[in-house]
Design an enzyme around this catalytic site. Structure first.
Site, PDB file in Angstrom:
ATOM      1  CB  THR A   1       2.630 -10.050   9.812  1.00 40.82           C
ATOM      2  OG1 THR A   1       2.623 -11.076   8.798  1.00 40.82           O
ATOM      3  CG2 THR A   1       3.726 -10.349  10.827  1.00 40.82           C
TER       4      THR A   1
ATOM      5  CG  ASP B   1      -0.250  -0.189   2.545  1.00 36.81           C
ATOM      6  OD1 ASP B   1      -0.841  -0.780   3.467  1.00 36.81           O
ATOM      7  OD2 ASP B   1       0.916   0.263   2.677  1.00 36.81           O
TER       8      ASP B   1
ATOM      9  CB  CYS C   1       8.073  -7.054 -22.922  1.00 39.16           C
ATOM     10  SG  CYS C   1       7.295  -5.475 -22.516  1.00 39.16           S
TER      11      CYS C   1
ATOM     12  CG  HIS D   1       4.910  -9.612  -0.361  1.00 35.38           C
ATOM     13  ND1 HIS D   1       4.104  -9.944   0.702  1.00 35.38           N
ATOM     14  CD2 HIS D   1       5.938 -10.495  -0.332  1.00 35.38           C
ATOM     15  CE1 HIS D   1       4.616 -10.987   1.332  1.00 35.38           C
ATOM     16  NE2 HIS D   1       5.738 -11.335   0.727  1.00 35.38           N
TER      17      HIS D   1
ATOM     18  CB  CYS E   1       5.171  -5.956 -26.319  1.00 39.32           C
ATOM     19  SG  CYS E   1       4.501  -6.792 -24.862  1.00 39.32           S
TER      20      CYS E   1
HETATM   21  C1  BV8 Z   1       7.662 -17.999  -3.013  1.00 33.91           C
HETATM   22  C2  BV8 Z   1       0.629 -10.150  -3.030  1.00 33.91           C
HETATM   23  C3  BV8 Z   1       9.089 -19.421  -4.213  1.00 33.91           C
HETATM   24  C4  BV8 Z   1       0.458  -8.731  -3.171  1.00 33.91           C
HETATM   25  C5  BV8 Z   1       1.148 -11.686  -1.274  1.00 33.91           C
HETATM   26  C6  BV8 Z   1       3.476 -24.280   2.129  1.00 33.91           C
HETATM   27  C7  BV8 Z   1       4.220 -23.996   3.259  1.00 33.91           C
HETATM   28  C8  BV8 Z   1       5.044 -22.880   3.310  1.00 33.91           C
HETATM   29  C9  BV8 Z   1       5.123 -22.009   2.226  1.00 33.91           C
HETATM   30  C10 BV8 Z   1       4.376 -22.294   1.111  1.00 33.91           C
HETATM   31  C11 BV8 Z   1       3.552 -23.414   1.046  1.00 33.91           C
HETATM   32  N1  BV8 Z   1       2.928 -23.417  -0.159  1.00 33.91           N
HETATM   33  C12 BV8 Z   1       3.335 -22.318  -0.856  1.00 33.91           C
HETATM   34  C13 BV8 Z   1       4.223 -21.658  -0.100  1.00 33.91           C
HETATM   35  C14 BV8 Z   1       4.936 -20.436  -0.463  1.00 33.91           C
HETATM   36  C15 BV8 Z   1       3.994 -19.244  -0.358  1.00 33.91           C
HETATM   37  C16 BV8 Z   1       3.400 -19.164   1.024  1.00 33.91           C
HETATM   38  O1  BV8 Z   1       4.058 -18.738   1.958  1.00 33.91           O
HETATM   39  N2  BV8 Z   1       2.119 -19.552   1.155  1.00 33.91           N
HETATM   40  C17 BV8 Z   1       1.478 -19.505   2.457  1.00 33.91           C
HETATM   41  C18 BV8 Z   1       0.076 -18.930   2.330  1.00 33.91           C
HETATM   42  C19 BV8 Z   1       1.457 -20.915   3.024  1.00 33.91           C
HETATM   43  N3  BV8 Z   1       4.837 -18.101  -0.598  1.00 33.91           N
HETATM   44  C20 BV8 Z   1       5.029 -17.686  -1.851  1.00 33.91           C
HETATM   45  O2  BV8 Z   1       4.475 -18.171  -2.826  1.00 33.91           O
HETATM   46  C21 BV8 Z   1       6.047 -16.573  -2.013  1.00 33.91           C
HETATM   47  N4  BV8 Z   1       6.915 -16.920  -3.091  1.00 33.91           N
HETATM   48  O3  BV8 Z   1       7.742 -18.704  -2.041  1.00 33.91           O
HETATM   49  O4  BV8 Z   1       8.334 -18.228  -4.171  1.00 33.91           O
HETATM   50  C22 BV8 Z   1       9.738 -19.435  -5.533  1.00 33.91           C
HETATM   51  C23 BV8 Z   1      11.140 -19.367  -5.584  1.00 33.91           C
HETATM   52  C24 BV8 Z   1      11.737 -19.445  -6.813  1.00 33.91           C
HETATM   53  C25 BV8 Z   1      10.987 -19.551  -7.992  1.00 33.91           C
HETATM   54  C26 BV8 Z   1       9.583 -19.579  -7.930  1.00 33.91           C
HETATM   55  C27 BV8 Z   1       8.952 -19.525  -6.685  1.00 33.91           C
HETATM   56  C28 BV8 Z   1       5.338 -15.278  -2.379  1.00 33.91           C
HETATM   57  C29 BV8 Z   1       4.575 -14.779  -1.188  1.00 33.91           C
HETATM   58  C30 BV8 Z   1       3.967 -13.406  -1.509  1.00 33.91           C
HETATM   59  C31 BV8 Z   1       2.524 -13.598  -1.851  1.00 33.91           C
HETATM   60  N5  BV8 Z   1       1.928 -12.297  -2.107  1.00 33.91           N
HETATM   61  N6  BV8 Z   1       0.561 -10.569  -1.636  1.00 33.91           N
HETATM   62  C32 BV8 Z   1      -0.908  -8.352  -2.729  1.00 33.91           C
HETATM   63  O5  BV8 Z   1      -1.866  -8.627  -3.474  1.00 33.91           O
HETATM   64  O6  BV8 Z   1      -1.004  -7.812  -1.634  1.00 33.91           O
HETATM   65  S1  BV8 Z   1       0.907 -12.343   0.257  1.00 33.91           S
HETATM   66  C33 BV8 Z   1      -0.180 -11.446   1.187  1.00 33.91           C
HETATM   67  O7  BV8 Z   1      -0.088 -12.041   2.482  1.00 33.91           O
HETATM   68  C34 BV8 Z   1       0.187  -9.990   1.399  1.00 33.91           C
HETATM   69  O8  BV8 Z   1       1.390  -9.594   0.788  1.00 33.91           O
HETATM   70  C35 BV8 Z   1       0.316  -9.888   2.898  1.00 33.91           C
HETATM   71  O9  BV8 Z   1       1.156  -8.894   3.246  1.00 33.91           O
HETATM   72  C36 BV8 Z   1       0.817 -11.232   3.200  1.00 33.91           C
HETATM   73  C37 BV8 Z   1       0.857 -11.655   4.614  1.00 33.91           C
HETATM   74  O10 BV8 Z   1      -0.409 -11.449   5.181  1.00 33.91           O
HETATM   75  P1  BV8 Z   1      -0.449 -10.462   6.449  1.00 33.91           P
HETATM   76  O11 BV8 Z   1       0.159  -9.164   6.031  1.00 33.91           O
HETATM   77  O12 BV8 Z   1       0.147 -11.153   7.612  1.00 33.91           O
HETATM   78  O13 BV8 Z   1      -1.995 -10.221   6.607  1.00 33.91           O
HETATM   79  P2  BV8 Z   1      -3.064 -11.172   7.315  1.00 33.91           P
HETATM   80  O14 BV8 Z   1      -4.410 -10.663   6.962  1.00 33.91           O
HETATM   81  O15 BV8 Z   1      -2.718 -12.603   7.061  1.00 33.91           O
HETATM   82  O16 BV8 Z   1      -2.809 -10.913   8.875  1.00 33.91           O
HETATM   83  C38 BV8 Z   1      -3.059  -9.632   9.436  1.00 33.91           C
HETATM   84  C39 BV8 Z   1      -2.610  -9.715  10.879  1.00 33.91           C
HETATM   85  O17 BV8 Z   1      -2.770  -8.440  11.478  1.00 33.91           O
HETATM   86  C40 BV8 Z   1      -3.439 -10.702  11.703  1.00 33.91           C
HETATM   87  O18 BV8 Z   1      -2.554 -11.490  12.485  1.00 33.91           O
HETATM   88  C41 BV8 Z   1      -4.290  -9.781  12.609  1.00 33.91           C
HETATM   89  O19 BV8 Z   1      -4.503 -10.376  13.869  1.00 33.91           O
HETATM   90  C42 BV8 Z   1      -3.396  -8.588  12.737  1.00 33.91           C
HETATM   91  N7  BV8 Z   1      -4.090  -7.313  12.991  1.00 33.91           N
HETATM   92  C43 BV8 Z   1      -5.298  -6.902  12.502  1.00 33.91           C
HETATM   93  N8  BV8 Z   1      -5.549  -5.652  12.946  1.00 33.91           N
HETATM   94  C44 BV8 Z   1      -4.481  -5.271  13.693  1.00 33.91           C
HETATM   95  C45 BV8 Z   1      -3.550  -6.330  13.731  1.00 33.91           C
HETATM   96  N9  BV8 Z   1      -2.385  -6.246  14.393  1.00 33.91           N
HETATM   97  C46 BV8 Z   1      -2.117  -5.100  15.058  1.00 33.91           C
HETATM   98  N10 BV8 Z   1      -2.960  -4.042  15.064  1.00 33.91           N
HETATM   99  C47 BV8 Z   1      -4.146  -4.086  14.403  1.00 33.91           C
HETATM  100  N11 BV8 Z   1      -4.961  -3.015  14.419  1.00 33.91           N
HETATM  101 ZN    ZN Z   2       5.161  -5.554 -23.055  1.00 38.16          ZN
END
Ligand code: BV8
Ligand code: ZN
Length: 236
Positions: A180, A99, A125, A114, A142
């Site tokens: 997180t 954001d 491309c 991210h 492209c």
């Molecule tokens: C990769 C995109 C490899 C942008 C996002 C099995 C086991 C382990 C890992 C994996 C698996 N299967 C797949 C994987 C890998 C996967 C992964 O981790 N999956 C998880 C779900 C199991 N990871 C990936 O794919 C990553 N890439 O590993 O690549 C690779 C290497 C080489 C070649 C090819 C591939 C890529 C991960 C990135 C994914 N993209 N977003 C967008 O659209 O936003 S992830 C998405 O989740 C967001 O980016 C976000 O930031 C992220 C994490 O979520 P949180 O930020 O924690 O948000 P959430 O809602 O979950 O939690 C909010 C928290 O805040 C809560 O705890 C709540 O209680 C708290 N809260 C609420 N209000 C408050 C508060 N706290 C304090 N104050 C408040 N007021």
């Molecule tokens: Zn292009």
């Protein structure tokens, strides 16, 4: 909290790993919470290359919907308090959020692990584009479809971002996890690198997470309140 204040009194480097919870108080929905973005769709459907291939216009609509919410959002007290920490420490911010709210506070050391929702790139491309406000998914000269420049599930993070994040985790005297759920990797592995090097790991969240059992201190409460209390405790 006293242990934390004690550690901070002798700390130089303080690192923050933030997630969507820190932006909740700016009016931006989280992913997995009650009003989570992913309540109606599965993340894989919207934030993955497969989802984009399957229905690019749906994914473009979802990001437009999010961009409209984020455009109206401002950094909240939690983002601003992290900036305040720069008065006492070397501060390093690693965010999973796309954001741009930390950037708006002018923090000196920031990695957007991210990507950023207001940057776009061609899916064919990889030509980079800035913010594009168009209902219909735009195409590149492209002919390729343009997509948000964010990291989707199954996509690798940028090498330079990961190495910076690792360095800032390893050299952290105190490492804060803020808003997180700690389930997305490799981001969720960073606190372990801090711990490995003697860093004191603190989780600030309104609930416990899978990381809670592995860290030094869990502070229950909203990011803005808890961070403000810590900074006030420091300056006493
Ligand atoms: C990769 C995109 C490899 C942008 C996002 C099995 C086991 C382990 C890992 C994996 C698996 N299967 C797949 C994987 C890998 C996967 C992964 O981790 N999956 C998880 C779900 C199991 N990871 C990936 O794919 C990553 N890439 O590993 O690549 C690779 C290497 C080489 C070649 C090819 C591939 C890529 C991960 C990135 C994914 N993209 N977003 C967008 O659209 O936003 S992830 C998405 O989740 C967001 O980016 C976000 O930031 C992220 C994490 O979520 P949180 O930020 O924690 O948000 P959430 O809602 O979950 O939690 C909010 C928290 O805040 C809560 O705890 C709540 O209680 C708290 N809260 C609420 N209000 C408050 C508060 N706290 C304090 N104050 C408040 N007021
Ligand atoms: Zn292009």
């Amino acid at each position: 909290m006293d242990r934390l204040i004690e550690r901070l009194k002798h700390a130089e480097n303080v690192t923050f790993l933030t997630g969507s919870g820190i932006s909740r108080e700016s009016g931006i929905p989280t992913f997995r919470g009650e009003d989570g973005l992913w309540k109606n769709y599965s993340p894989e459907e919207l934030a993955s290359p497969e989802g984009f291939m399957r229905d690019p216009q749906l994914v473009w609509d979802w990001y437009n919907w999010r961009r409209d919410i984020i455009r109206k959002a401002e950094p909240n007290k939690a983002h601003l308090t992290i900036k305040e920490f720069e008065k006492n420490f070397n501060v390093y911010v690693i965010t999973q959020n796309v954001d741009g709210l930390h950037e708006k506070t002018g923090v000196k050391n920031l990695v957007e692990l991210h990507g950023n929702i207001f940057r776009n790139r061609c899916s064919r491309c990889s030509k980079m584009y800035g913010d594009i406000q168009s209902k219909k998914i735009p195409t590149c000269e492209c002919g390729g479809l343009i997509r948000p420049d964010v990291v989707w599930f199954g996509e690798p993070l940028k090498e330079k971002d990961i190495s910076l994040a690792l360095e800032w985790s390893r050299n952290a005297d105190v490492f804060f996890l803020v808003g997180t759920s700690g389930i997305v990797y490799p981001a969720a592995s960073l606190p372990f690198f801090a711990k490995e090097n003697g860093g004191f790991v603190v989780e600030i969240n309104i609930e416990e997470t899978p990381l809670t059992p592995h860290i030094d201190l869990h502070l229950e409460g909203s990011a803005s309140q808890v961070l403000d209390t810590i900074l006030k405790g420091l300056n006493k």
